[in-house]
Design an enzyme around this catalytic site. Sequence first.
Site, PDB file in Angstrom:
ATOM      1  CB  SER A 187     -37.277  15.237  -8.580  1.00  0.00           C
ATOM      2  OG  SER A 187     -38.434  15.665  -7.917  1.00  0.00           O
TER       3      SER A 187
ATOM      4  CE  LYS B 271     -39.117  19.074 -11.495  1.00  0.00           C
ATOM      5  NZ  LYS B 271     -38.554  18.470 -12.712  1.00  0.00           N
TER       6      LYS B 271
END
Length: 273
Positions: free
Chosen positions: A159, A177
């Site tokens: 992420s 994300k």
Amino acid sequence: MPQRHVEPAPVDSTAVFKNDIFKGKVLFCTGGGSGICKAMTEAVMRHGAHAAIVGRKLDRLQASAEELAAATGNQCLPVQADVRNPKLLQEAVAKTVEKFGRIDFVICGAAGNFLAPISKLSENGFRTVIEIDTLGTYNTIKATLPHLRASKGSYIHVSATLHYRGTPYQVHVSAAKAAVDATSAVLAVEEGPHGVRSNVIAPGPIAGTEGMDRLSAKGPAAQDYASFVPLGRDGDVRDIANVTVFLFSDAARFITGQIFPVDGGCEHLRTLP
Ligand code: HXC
């Protein structure tokens, strides 16, 4: 002012973990042809695993696969697929299982990014990044989950930390994300009873990567990141690789649903006004 402590360069994971902890295991890594995900793949292979690396550019995948195999002594299968296409991903998984017989570890790392303010970002630009990062993660999970249930395997999602605050020019990636983080948490609680773990690594400023070179360091918000990282240096891809080895290892067998920022302390830094 106290003297500034500066961290030395990171060590290779083989200096910390035994070389054979992943012997007989298989990694499936999207985005593994370059950058952070390639370094993550190399570290897992250095501990005994074979790997399949998935991406859009076959030439780059083939070159990286040869390099990874030569560096680690284990096998690396390059598979061309766009993570936005579930059928191609299913085929990539099938090729991996056909060659190696199983999948134990998955890195969902394929990502797209560019800098654009909301006022200039087109609907298609926003959608494209959501489709690569978020839908691509979903597609990868769907294609691999039966194999991870069989092996009681483990996911790592790559992420970012930029969505913890309002990061300019990054609305598409921030939204994508944040959704990846949420997806990992749901995966962890749903699949925990099947013995499957899911965690997130959130890289901070990592030297020599797309994110730093193309987006941050040379972008409109360019800064000397190392000067304000609490640990006193930019990150190195080995910093991400080392955490990857830990999270896939048995040392982390009671850890799931967590997010690990690997950012030298940046997330907690607030300078005085
Ligand atoms: C504005 C842009 C743009 C740009 C693409 N678009 N680049 N808009 N500025 N620089 C828009 C296009 O105009 C188009 O919308 C839409 O996005 C789709 O573009 P395509 O080029 O057709 O899409 P595609 O080829 O599928 O993929 C493009 C991409 C590409 C994924 C966005 O940039 C890419 O492949 N980048 C390399 C991967 C990458 O950057 N990986 C590193 C991720 S680092 P219109 O409306 O014109 O049709 C990371 C960490 C974050 O994620 C941390 C950072 C600090």
